[in-house]
Motif scaffolding. Sequence first.
Motif, mmCIF file in Angstrom:
data_model
loop_
_atom_site.group_PDB
_atom_site.id
_atom_site.type_symbol
_atom_site.label_atom_id
_atom_site.label_comp_id
_atom_site.label_asym_id
_atom_site.label_seq_id
_atom_site.Cartn_x
_atom_site.Cartn_y
_atom_site.Cartn_z
ATOM 1 N N LEU A 181 -31.607 -35.476 -15.474
ATOM 2 C CA LEU A 181 -30.481 -36.400 -15.399
ATOM 3 C C LEU A 181 -29.436 -36.025 -16.437
ATOM 4 N N ALA A 182 -28.195 -36.242 -16.081
ATOM 5 C CA ALA A 182 -27.076 -36.034 -17.013
ATOM 6 C C ALA A 182 -27.051 -34.626 -17.582
ATOM 7 N N GLU A 183 -27.439 -33.671 -16.761
ATOM 8 C CA GLU A 183 -27.247 -32.293 -17.206
ATOM 9 C C GLU A 183 -25.766 -32.049 -17.479
ATOM 10 N N ARG A 184 -24.952 -32.741 -16.730
ATOM 11 C CA ARG A 184 -23.511 -32.730 -16.976
ATOM 12 C C ARG A 184 -23.044 -34.188 -17.006
ATOM 13 N N PRO A 185 -21.908 -34.469 -17.624
ATOM 14 C CA PRO A 185 -21.410 -35.850 -17.649
ATOM 15 C C PRO A 185 -21.301 -36.395 -16.219
ATOM 16 N N PHE A 186 -21.788 -37.611 -16.027
ATOM 17 C CA PHE A 186 -21.782 -38.135 -14.660
ATOM 18 C C PHE A 186 -20.355 -38.472 -14.228
ATOM 19 N N MET A 187 -20.162 -38.571 -12.927
ATOM 20 C CA MET A 187 -18.840 -38.869 -12.360
ATOM 21 C C MET A 187 -19.000 -39.952 -11.310
ATOM 22 N N GLY A 188 -18.014 -40.830 -11.235
ATOM 23 C CA GLY A 188 -18.120 -41.889 -10.244
ATOM 24 C C GLY A 188 -17.080 -42.971 -10.382
ATOM 25 N N TRP A 189 -17.549 -44.199 -10.142
ATOM 26 C CA TRP A 189 -16.644 -45.360 -10.125
ATOM 27 C C TRP A 189 -17.385 -46.530 -10.748
ATOM 28 N N THR A 190 -16.635 -47.425 -11.408
ATOM 29 C CA THR A 190 -17.231 -48.653 -11.927
ATOM 30 C C THR A 190 -16.439 -49.852 -11.446
ATOM 31 N N SER A 191 -17.128 -50.956 -11.295
ATOM 32 C CA SER A 191 -16.459 -52.164 -10.805
ATOM 33 C C SER A 191 -15.714 -52.912 -11.901
ATOM 34 N N TRP A 192 -16.046 -52.615 -13.173
ATOM 35 C CA TRP A 192 -15.602 -53.538 -14.217
ATOM 36 C C TRP A 192 -14.099 -53.576 -14.448
ATOM 37 N N SER A 193 -13.435 -52.433 -14.290
ATOM 38 C CA SER A 193 -12.012 -52.406 -14.643
ATOM 39 C C SER A 193 -11.219 -53.399 -13.808
ATOM 40 N N ASP A 196 -16.908 -46.250 0.077
ATOM 41 C CA ASP A 196 -16.410 -45.478 1.215
ATOM 42 C C ASP A 196 -15.221 -44.612 0.804
ATOM 43 N N ALA A 197 -14.330 -45.212 0.024
ATOM 44 C CA ALA A 197 -13.151 -44.450 -0.419
ATOM 45 C C ALA A 197 -13.558 -43.317 -1.357
ATOM 46 N N LEU A 198 -14.523 -43.602 -2.205
ATOM 47 C CA LEU A 198 -15.011 -42.569 -3.122
ATOM 48 C C LEU A 198 -15.577 -41.398 -2.324
ATOM 49 N N LYS A 206 -15.592 -37.688 -3.609
ATOM 50 C CA LYS A 206 -16.899 -37.038 -3.604
ATOM 51 C C LYS A 206 -16.794 -35.513 -3.549
ATOM 52 N N PRO A 207 -15.829 -34.978 -2.780
ATOM 53 C CA PRO A 207 -15.735 -33.511 -2.742
ATOM 54 C C PRO A 207 -15.460 -32.888 -4.115
ATOM 55 N N PHE A 208 -15.042 -33.703 -5.051
ATOM 56 C CA PHE A 208 -14.721 -33.177 -6.385
ATOM 57 C C PHE A 208 -15.829 -33.463 -7.396
ATOM 58 N N GLY A 209 -16.911 -34.068 -6.925
ATOM 59 C CA GLY A 209 -18.052 -34.270 -7.811
ATOM 60 C C GLY A 209 -18.334 -35.717 -8.184
ATOM 61 N N TYR A 210 -17.508 -36.614 -7.731
ATOM 62 C CA TYR A 210 -17.739 -38.032 -8.061
ATOM 63 C C TYR A 210 -18.860 -38.560 -7.161
ATOM 64 N N GLU A 211 -19.885 -39.179 -7.790
ATOM 65 C CA GLU A 211 -21.002 -39.602 -6.935
ATOM 66 C C GLU A 211 -21.575 -40.972 -7.275
ATOM 67 N N TYR A 212 -21.389 -41.467 -8.479
ATOM 68 C CA TYR A 212 -22.005 -42.750 -8.825
ATOM 69 C C TYR A 212 -21.094 -43.918 -8.483
ATOM 70 N N LEU A 254 -23.936 -40.834 -1.823
ATOM 71 C CA LEU A 254 -23.595 -41.197 -3.194
ATOM 72 C C LEU A 254 -24.783 -41.848 -3.884
ATOM 73 N N LYS A 255 -24.626 -42.097 -5.158
ATOM 74 C CA LYS A 255 -25.673 -42.727 -5.938
ATOM 75 C C LYS A 255 -25.233 -44.121 -6.376
ATOM 76 N N ALA A 256 -26.222 -44.989 -6.554
ATOM 77 C CA ALA A 256 -25.920 -46.392 -6.824
ATOM 78 C C ALA A 256 -26.283 -46.738 -8.256
ATOM 79 N N GLY A 257 -25.383 -47.493 -8.874
ATOM 80 C CA GLY A 257 -25.627 -47.904 -10.250
ATOM 81 C C GLY A 257 -25.598 -49.402 -10.392
ATOM 82 N N ILE A 258 -26.380 -49.872 -11.369
ATOM 83 C CA ILE A 258 -26.450 -51.313 -11.589
ATOM 84 C C ILE A 258 -26.430 -51.567 -13.090
ATOM 85 N N TYR A 259 -26.510 -52.824 -13.461
ATOM 86 C CA TYR A 259 -26.146 -53.241 -14.809
ATOM 87 C C TYR A 259 -27.063 -54.343 -15.308
#
Lengths: 617, 801
Positions: A62-74, A102-104, A109-115, A161-166
């Motif tokens: 995990l996290a071999e490279r900095p993760f990429m994705g989206w967060t709901s908080w902003s 879906d938008a991600l 996603k083609p650019f590496g964003y997955e979470y 994609l991958k799913a994240g929770i809090y």
Amino acid sequence: MQQPSTPRRRLRTGAGRRRIRPGVPLVAAAVAVLLGAGAVPAQAAPAASPAPSDAAPTTVGLAERPFMGWTSWSMQSSKYPGLNPDGDYSYLTEANVLKQADALATKLKPFGYEYVNIDAGWWRDNAWVPTFDEYARQTPDPVRFPRGMKAVANHIHGKGLKAGIYLPVGLEKEAYANGAAPIWNAAGCATADIVYPDLRTTNGWDSAYKLNFDNPCAQKYIDSQAQMFADWGYDFLKLDGVGPGSFKSGDNYNNVADVAAWQKAIATAGRPIHLELSWSLDINHAADWKRYSNGWRIDTDVECYCNTLVSWENSVDDRFADAPAWSRKAGPGGWNDLDSLNVGNGEMDGLTRAERQTYATLWAISKSPLYTGDDITRLDDYGLSLLTNREVIAIDQNGGAPARPVSVAGDQQVWGARNPDGSYTVALFNLGDAPASVTAHWAAFGFTGNASVRDVWNSRNLGTQKNAITAALPAHGSRLFTVRPGTPLATTSYEAESPANTLSGNASVAGCDACSGGQKVGNLYLGGTVRFNNVTVRKAGIYTVTLAYVSGDARSATVSSNSGNGTSVAFPSTGDWGTAETISVQLALNAGANTITVDSGTWYSPDIDKIDVPQTL
Amino acid sequence: MDFRNTPSRPSRRGFLALAAATGAATALGGLPTFAASAAPRRPTESPLLAADAAAKNQLWWQAPGSATSMIEQGLPVGNGRLGALASNDPGRELLMITDATLWTGGLNDTLESDGQFPYGRGDFGSLTLLATLAVDIPGHDLGAVDNYRRTLDLAQGLVTATYDIAGVTYQRQVFASRPDDAIVLHFSQQGRGTYTGVISLAGTHGESTTANSAGRYASFGASFANGLRYGAAVTAYSGTGKIAVTGTSISVTGCREFTVVVSGGTNYAPDATAGFRDPSVDPERLARSKVLAAARESARDLLHTHVADFRPVFEQFAVDLGTSSAAQRALDTWERAQARWRDNVPDPEFEAAYLQFGRYLLISGSRGSLPIGLQGPWLDGNDPDWMGDYHTDVNIQMTYWLADRGGLSDTFDAFADYCVAQLPAWTDVTQRLFNSPTNRFRNSSGRIAGWAVAFSTNPYGGSGWWWHPSGNAWLCQNLFEHYEYTQDRAYLAKVYPVLKGAVQFWETRLVTTTVTDASGATREVLVADRDWSAEHGPQDTRGNTYSQELVWNLFENYRTATRVLGRDTGYGETIDGLRQRLYLPEVSPTTGWLQEWMSPDNLGETTHRHLSPLIGLFPGDRIRPDGSTPKEIIAGVTALLTARGMNSFGWANAWRSLCWARLKDAEKAYQLVVTNLRPSTNGSNGTAMNLFDIYETNPGRGIFQIDANLGTPAAIVEMLVYSRPGRVELLPALPAAWAAAGSVSGVGVRGGFVADLSWRDGTVTEVRLTSVGGRSTTLTAGGASRRITLKPGESVTVRSL
């Protein structure tokens, strides 16, 4: 982000933002704080707390490279019109998450964003009232997530994609249930068994009871939460309010054991889950965070809790001061998290174009995770170009160390890092409120002469640049270059501890394992100086002089040559008192012998290891 | 001594002829109004300097300014009346445009209860911005340009910015033309680039801009509550692409080059009897006609016309303080300022450029209109500190100390004409109000005559804040010195009523008192009535050194004026009799300083910014370190100047430098110049990126005050040449930093000469003295002297004194 309990909005005036800065009037109390922080010059600060002997290794892969994705908080935290129609923080719903997923998938996603990371509130209604299952575990709010969390994860996975929770750290107060709630899959354990008898509280909001890991039931509780997330199919957990950090310190807020327990629980849950820690984690525990997690928020929330997602002062620009201390703490398996990257829609972000590029530049060169908090369905063209610049993403993902400032002339800063392929990442920043030119001197990076320069953001090769590159930057602007160096720079080193030098005030020589020659000059404070004598060059001119120094916190000094008034240098933190770093200044030298002086003036300066002076111009 | 009389050298004057040919005559007493003018004559040959020749007088930067940083980063242009600060941002060129006459306020002749003047933007008034002009070029975002560079060409009055985008080099030039009475922006490129953008002209007081699509112009006009009418207009043209009016703006589409012309002004008139208005002027309409007339010319012709006007004025003076290093030359102007302070390595070319920048400001801000106030015509808002007004207790005087010294005698006219035009109102207000019983500074005699002003003045005859009784004498000192430099009798006749009115005021104001000399003898002397030593110490003392010295100087100059003009000679002798009875300051036995008050005690702040008690050293020269002044007075002056310290700000440092130059302490004089060159950061005292002098009013808040930009250059000249009628001393205070080799030409010399000199190893190698009206003087250098006699127009060259 912070779980908004009471008050929902984390105030930005907390202790975590206070720090000793140059120019603070010298008062006894301030000195006491400084010394109490273990920052006495020439003395190493206490090491991070020892790691538990039974610590498990970091999750592999995990996290071999900095993760990429989206967060709901902003968007949840913003007052931008229309985002939270059902009250503050109401943005978080299944519909919105899936829309963004879906938008991600389509755009990023083609650019590496997955979470796709669901942040605080998934178990709370729009009045922020939580729901727990019979085992004191958070359970989804039926209005926000009518089909539960598993269905959401499934949808996300369906998009590749991958799913994240809090979760907040600790046992949330509302889950305590008078101590009577049983712990899932832990016979004989109840909530009363997992906390302290005095119900001491923990986390950044004191919204939870501190878990007592002396009782094995506490680990069982964490195991039960981890298993629940694994069963739902989550790949990522943000654990929030973690201390020391989250503007808290002291035993009650030391959550190292919680984080270790989470790592252990994840290891047995049957599903790899990336563990990310938040917020403003204490750098003195960097070894703990690195051991037990995959990333740590180094700073306060980037969000402004205002009518936009963020603003420059609140608090994108904080990272420039705070990132350098962490530059040697990150690497494969765990990265410095600068928080979400909200550059996708200028109007909603609340930033100028220049600020957005600068924001993305700092994140990329810092090897921060790249997760946007924008509305991905409404990215503007410029925002999309920022988020999908493959060269910039490649810099973020190249596996090298985060960049550090190499020269800091007030608001005009040059940051850089040597890349794994031998090239250099060179970023120019103008943090000032007016346009300014910024120059990167190759000598500050250890090379000289001609070097080929690629303008990364503008996707242009600028050809060969001799000795330096200068760019005009707008207010809060930046440039990002990849530079392929030519000739190594020959320098002459002058050790600070050399008996040829002149020390004044309380300055003294001290041992230093990280320093060349094994020694440095410390105790440079309140007028203490070290003057390098007989710094010799053949030709008069203006030289790039590099200072090697050790400084567990950000400090400053005036560096001058001969009779000059010198230049006030802001030395970024080296992260601890056992690491040496360098910073460069421009100084005129005469042909023949010169003096170079580091003067602490009216405050505290770093410990000086040595200076390197180019042998040629 | 190698001694040779020659006819007047034609070369420099030849350029004056070129200037005259453009139709931009510099006649005395020209009307400083926004007025219709004949079409300029266009030069038939290019007056532009070759690139290498121009480089010597260019400042350059590698970053533009922005809307919020114009005072620190905007580059000033001006045609003597209209001034503008230009941002030079590729994506948004922004000009903040000021007309020197765009003043609110009025006569302000209702005193407050303490007998002093109101000082607000409504009553006293304020200089304000005329307009902002923006040229937005969205495709040229600063974040995407390479090799950005902008240059301020001091000799040609030209701002140029260049940058590259994707292989195309774009260039823009900005200049303020006096012959065409307009500001011109010319955008061009080399490559296959084009411009697409929008030009917007906006007032700054809530005016509505309207555009005319047939006429391809946009304009606005309005009037203030004080009745002043004003207006501005802009037009644009191009040989390629499309220029069209869109709404209230002008759009530019696909143009390979285009030109923007903007002008504006007011119906201000320098005539008290007409209420300072010219009702025949419709400023908006006049602005339109001016920009449309200019737009009939090519950008090249407009530039050539402008340079043919500007360059000869600039070239009346040249300076070389030595050679800078290659490392210094490689730095841009801001980097050089930073390196100069950081490294404390002299940078003679940069220091000379700072002098020339002061001259540039004087040429750009003081020709044909009102004089330069606290900021000149370079504002960034409508609330300049202290109203951007005329301060009469050092600021406006310092501003004009450079004019004659720096080869810009003609720029002095704006100041002289201002005083002459204000005189009727100043006289009226003084005679009605000065002796108000509530005015603590009123004349004890109960008599009143002549005129006085307050610490602040506006262009409507109005005074602001407190009465400043000695201010009239100080203004007159400048006025008379200009005569000493030029020997121009017509000029002296013009300002004579101003001098006489001040003398008459003082005749009614002096009171007698008895003083006891060191020997114990008593004598009766004349002293100035109760007053304040300019912003310092007690506010009710008689015989302050400041007043005594200024009145002594006024009376002496007045008598000379009566003799030169053959007018009122009897009265002149009477006044000189009063002068001889004036009390003159003594050295305090307590402090060892020349006394500021008639007291041995230090009644003020030791390091106070003002040098009022030293006014007899500079700008006066009653106190002379040449053996003619008692050495204990020189010692007291030196001790006081030493006590005042070396670490003040802008104008206060410049004044200190001038005083040290008079005392021939070259290194102290130089150190103060260097201190003023210190880069200003976060509003700290010193020099901004654009070389404007910044004064820190509060921590973190700095404002622009132009006086130091002109006073510091005056100090540099004073270090090279000291003069008074009958005497000129070369290199009186040459610092080591400039000693190796250098030259200066065009330096005005009191007594009616111009000096050109060069030196090596601190010694004058050659000097040429040219008479502009003077007949004889004693030339001194390195301890040697020579009497020089010339006819007007003649020159003499001396090779080894």
